[in-house]
Design an enzyme around this catalytic site. Structure first.
Site, PDB file in Angstrom:
ATOM      1  N   HIS A 266       0.706  -1.281   0.152  1.00 46.09           N
ATOM      2  CA  HIS A 266      -0.012  -0.189  -0.024  1.00 46.09           C
ATOM      3  C   HIS A 266       0.925   1.365  -0.180  1.00 46.09           C
ATOM      4  O   HIS A 266       1.845   1.431  -0.925  1.00 46.09           O
ATOM      5  CB  HIS A 266      -0.865  -0.019   1.288  1.00 46.09           C
ATOM      6  CG  HIS A 266      -2.091   0.739   1.141  1.00 46.09           C
ATOM      7  ND1 HIS A 266      -2.525   1.749   0.249  1.00 46.09           N
ATOM      8  CD2 HIS A 266      -3.148   1.129   2.176  1.00 46.09           C
ATOM      9  CE1 HIS A 266      -3.567   2.376   0.604  1.00 46.09           C
ATOM     10  NE2 HIS A 266      -3.770   1.935   1.725  1.00 46.09           N
ATOM     11  N   HIS A 307      -1.555  -2.135  -9.591  1.00 49.96           N
ATOM     12  CA  HIS A 307      -2.462  -1.749  -8.505  1.00 49.96           C
ATOM     13  C   HIS A 307      -3.820  -2.543  -8.643  1.00 49.96           C
ATOM     14  O   HIS A 307      -4.113  -3.284  -9.853  1.00 49.96           O
ATOM     15  CB  HIS A 307      -2.948  -0.321  -9.081  1.00 49.96           C
ATOM     16  CG  HIS A 307      -3.768   0.603  -8.375  1.00 49.96           C
ATOM     17  ND1 HIS A 307      -5.052   0.286  -7.861  1.00 49.96           N
ATOM     18  CD2 HIS A 307      -3.163   1.472  -7.245  1.00 49.96           C
ATOM     19  CE1 HIS A 307      -5.360   1.073  -6.750  1.00 49.96           C
ATOM     20  NE2 HIS A 307      -4.433   1.804  -6.570  1.00 49.96           N
ATOM     21  N   ASP A 365       2.808   5.817  -6.445  1.00 56.08           N
ATOM     22  CA  ASP A 365       3.938   5.719  -5.489  1.00 56.08           C
ATOM     23  C   ASP A 365       5.409   5.575  -6.244  1.00 56.08           C
ATOM     24  O   ASP A 365       6.202   5.755  -6.036  1.00 56.08           O
ATOM     25  CB  ASP A 365       3.952   4.209  -4.771  1.00 56.08           C
ATOM     26  CG  ASP A 365       2.758   4.503  -3.703  1.00 56.08           C
ATOM     27  OD1 ASP A 365       2.787   5.828  -3.252  1.00 56.08           O
ATOM     28  OD2 ASP A 365       2.234   3.516  -3.131  1.00 56.08           O
TER      29      ASP A 365
HETATM   30  N1  ACO Z   1       5.924  -6.752 -10.134  1.00 61.19           N
HETATM   31  C1  ACO Z   1       5.586  -8.058 -10.890  1.00 61.19           C
HETATM   32  N2  ACO Z   1       4.615  -8.834 -10.789  1.00 61.19           N
HETATM   33  C2  ACO Z   1       3.261  -8.234 -10.256  1.00 61.19           C
HETATM   34  C3  ACO Z   1       3.584  -6.900  -9.725  1.00 61.19           C
HETATM   35  C4  ACO Z   1       4.750  -6.148  -9.681  1.00 61.19           C
HETATM   36  N3  ACO Z   1       4.887  -4.941  -9.201  1.00 61.19           N
HETATM   37  N4  ACO Z   1       2.104  -6.609  -9.236  1.00 61.19           N
HETATM   38  C5  ACO Z   1       1.262  -7.763  -9.798  1.00 61.19           C
HETATM   39  N5  ACO Z   1       2.269  -8.724 -10.378  1.00 61.19           N
HETATM   40  C6  ACO Z   1       1.680 -10.008 -10.869  1.00 61.19           C
HETATM   41  C7  ACO Z   1       1.568 -10.836  -9.625  1.00 61.19           C
HETATM   42  O1  ACO Z   1       2.494 -11.999  -9.425  1.00 61.19           O
HETATM   43  C8  ACO Z   1       0.277 -11.565 -10.257  1.00 61.19           C
HETATM   44  O2  ACO Z   1       0.729 -12.865 -11.449  1.00 61.19           O
HETATM   45  P1  ACO Z   1       0.051 -14.001 -11.612  1.00 61.19           P
HETATM   46  O3  ACO Z   1      -1.401 -13.681 -12.291  1.00 61.19           O
HETATM   47  O4  ACO Z   1       0.630 -14.698 -12.628  1.00 61.19           O
HETATM   48  O5  ACO Z   1       0.076 -14.703 -10.239  1.00 61.19           O
HETATM   49  C9  ACO Z   1      -0.447 -10.675 -10.964  1.00 61.19           C
HETATM   50  O6  ACO Z   1       0.430  -9.460 -11.357  1.00 61.19           O
HETATM   51  C10 ACO Z   1      -1.651  -9.996 -10.154  1.00 61.19           C
HETATM   52  O7  ACO Z   1      -1.225  -9.547  -9.053  1.00 61.19           O
HETATM   53  P2  ACO Z   1      -1.696  -9.706  -7.876  1.00 61.19           P
HETATM   54  O8  ACO Z   1      -0.814  -9.529  -6.360  1.00 61.19           O
HETATM   55  O9  ACO Z   1      -2.867 -10.734  -7.582  1.00 61.19           O
HETATM   56  O10 ACO Z   1      -2.662  -8.297  -7.771  1.00 61.19           O
HETATM   57  P3  ACO Z   1      -3.483  -7.318  -6.783  1.00 61.19           P
HETATM   58  O11 ACO Z   1      -4.582  -6.750  -7.271  1.00 61.19           O
HETATM   59  O12 ACO Z   1      -3.694  -8.385  -5.442  1.00 61.19           O
HETATM   60  O13 ACO Z   1      -2.094  -6.417  -6.078  1.00 61.19           O
HETATM   61  C11 ACO Z   1      -0.716  -4.646  -5.858  1.00 61.19           C
HETATM   62  C12 ACO Z   1      -2.083  -5.180  -6.384  1.00 61.19           C
HETATM   63  C13 ACO Z   1      -0.564  -5.173  -4.242  1.00 61.19           C
HETATM   64  C14 ACO Z   1      -0.565  -3.255  -5.887  1.00 61.19           C
HETATM   65  C15 ACO Z   1       0.756  -5.474  -6.645  1.00 61.19           C
HETATM   66  O14 ACO Z   1       0.514  -4.998  -8.018  1.00 61.19           O
HETATM   67  C16 ACO Z   1       1.830  -5.138  -5.955  1.00 61.19           C
HETATM   68  O15 ACO Z   1       2.163  -5.691  -5.187  1.00 61.19           O
HETATM   69  N6  ACO Z   1       2.508  -4.066  -6.334  1.00 61.19           N
HETATM   70  C17 ACO Z   1       3.857  -3.637  -5.899  1.00 61.19           C
HETATM   71  C18 ACO Z   1       3.653  -2.786  -4.607  1.00 61.19           C
HETATM   72  C19 ACO Z   1       2.960  -1.303  -4.962  1.00 61.19           C
HETATM   73  O16 ACO Z   1       3.477  -0.613  -5.870  1.00 61.19           O
HETATM   74  N7  ACO Z   1       2.040  -1.184  -4.322  1.00 61.19           N
HETATM   75  C20 ACO Z   1       1.641   0.365  -4.569  1.00 61.19           C
HETATM   76  C21 ACO Z   1       0.030   0.005  -4.502  1.00 61.19           C
HETATM   77  S1  ACO Z   1      -0.824   1.969  -5.182  1.00 61.19           S
HETATM   78  C22 ACO Z   1      -1.064   2.677  -3.619  1.00 61.19           C
HETATM   79  O17 ACO Z   1      -1.307   1.839  -2.542  1.00 61.19           O
HETATM   80  C23 ACO Z   1      -1.248   4.031  -3.541  1.00 61.19           C
END
Ligand code: ACO
Length: 426
Positions: A266, A307, A365
């Protein structure tokens, strides 16, 4: 409510379950499953992927189209034409203020910016290297100790006073957390300055010296606060609503939101972005880290990408990217090596099939981390900056909830543990 109904056919039930459908003013309609429990069923939705736990009039997001509206106004228009105090007023009241309303609001916020000595002492009791988000959570919770007996959350005037105190004091607490880490004296709020200027003065000024805040930095910080002000039912806001739904003290509920925001999935992502860029170290290593992010066996993720809601460019990131480029030029920092890594990483990720297919765009972010780095804001303060901007969003949602009849938030579960068994006899 629409005339449309949903019918859920369940094996073993004689008749389908009839479910009402609520219509949104814009966006998907919502199937009302609240009556399912009477039929002996719960819904199962880990991560709340399909669940709307409340009705709200504050913020609308269309993640597919990359749209973010506060009270109907697009975020890019607010970032261009408004300022943070005005956006706060808008989120709280539903309409943009007149000049007189804005001044009265801003004056009330600044009049409440001083922090009780007990909270200042609490901050001083932390280790110098304590993470400022830990200090922020504790300090905001400590406001619940200062403001408890005089708050009746059923009274509108008490809630308004809470808004002034919260929005007024969060920057003071953040500046104190920073000053404490440096071993420097706290600086009192200065009501003659703008909200962003006052924060920068209390944080980076020297006690006893006149405020000397660069306008370009104050503008960038103000825009940063606008872009973080609210984001509908995100994890921290949902935490504040859930916590507040027990009728707890609002500062205590907001402290719970701070705890949630801190996590790297987050708000903590902005700090994690910078740590990641440090780890990557040089542009030659980018391919290796992109490969790690794509490797399912490797837990590494590209911080600042992806996201839950946006499957398109995060509209805040678009504004932040422009602001970022402007600030880098104005501060003469376009050529910083870390920023070079960030820009190349962004380009590669935007062109890579893995990121394109999974719709992983840079989020707010990613750029906010870069902009704050350029402004020489210490990395561990990044999520604190997010907290400052988001405080008004948390409050607005809490206020919206408690202003109308509400229920304590109490989800159910899919239980897969033991069935009843007898305690072993010895
Ligand atoms: N890098 C590489 N792969 C990723 C990333 C990433 N940053 N984010 C998601 N993926 C992949 C996952 O491995 C997953 O792959 P799969 O379908 O083969 O298993 C797919 O994309 C979907 O990811 P989920 O984690 O299921 O998506 P979710 O909606 O639950 O998570 C989140 C969203 C937490 C933001 C995720 O994209 C992440 O961890 N990003 C990095 C952290 C980040 O930047 N957070 C800030 C969010 S914005 C905010 O809070 C203001």
């Amino acid at each position: 409510m629409t005339d449309k109904r949903a019918r859920l056919t369940v094996d073993g039930l004689e008749a389908p379950i009839d479910l009402a459908i609520h219509s949104s003013s814009v966006g998907p309609d919502v199937i009302d499953v609240s009556g399912l429990t009477k039929k002996g069923y719960f819904t199962y939705d880990p991560g709340f992927m399909s669940t709307a736990p409340c009705e709200s009039k504050i913020t609308y997001i269309d993640g597919g189209k990359g749209v973010l509206l506060h009270r109907g106004y697009p975020i890019d228009q607010l970032a261009e034409h408004s300022d943070y105090m005005e956006v706060c007023y808008l989120l709280l009241n539903g309409e943009l203020p007149t000049d007189a309303q804005k001044k009265a609001f801003s004056d009330a916020v600044m009049a409440n910016a001083k922090v009780d000595p007990s909270v200042a002492n609490l901050i001083k009791s932390f280790a110098r290297d304590a993470h400022p988000m830990a200090i922020m959570g504790s300090a905001i919770n400590a406001l619940a100790a200062v403001y408890n007996n005089d708050i009746d959350i059923s009274k509108e005037e008490d809630r308004l006073q809470t808004a002034y105190r919260l929005i007024g004091q969060v920057p003071t607490l953040a500046a104190m957390a920073y000053k404490h880490s440096k071993g420097e004296a706290f600086i009192e709020p200065d009501a003659s300055l703008s909200y962003a200027e006052n924060f920068l003065h209390m944080t980076f000024g020297k006690a006893g010296e006149k405020p000397n805040v660069k306008p370009v930095l104050a503008k960038a910080v103000d825009r940063l606060f606008i872009l973080h002000a609210d984001h509908e039912q995100n994890a921290s806001t949902s935490t504040v609503r859930l916590s507040g739904s027990s009728g707890t003290n609002p500062f205590a509920a907001i402290a719970a939101g701070v705890a949630t925001l801190w996590g790297p999935a987050h708000g903590g992502a902005n700090e994690a972005v910078l740590n990641m860029l440090d780890e990557v170290g040089s542009v030659e290593n980018i391919d290796k880290y992109v490969a790690k992010a794509k490797d399912k066996a490797d837990p590494f993720r590209l911080m600042g990408f992806g996201h839950r809601v946006y499957k398109n460019f995060d509209p805040r990131a678009k504004v932040m990217k422009v602001a970022c480029d402007e600030v880098l030029v104005e501060l003469g920092k376009e050529d910083e090596p870390l920023l070079d890594i960030a820009k190349r990483l962004e380009k590669i990720a935007l062109e890579d099939d893995y990121f394109i297919q999974k719709k992983l765009y840079p989020n707010v972010d990613f750029y906010s981390g870069i902009i704050m780095k350029a402004m020489e804001i210490p990395t561990e303060m990044f999520t604190v900056m997010f907290t400052l901007g988001r405080a008004v969003g948390w409050y607005s949602h809490w206020n919206e909830m408690v202003s109308a009849p509400y229920k304590i938030g109490r989800p159910r579960q899919l239980y897969t543990g033991y069935t009843q068994r007898d305690y072993p006899q010895k």
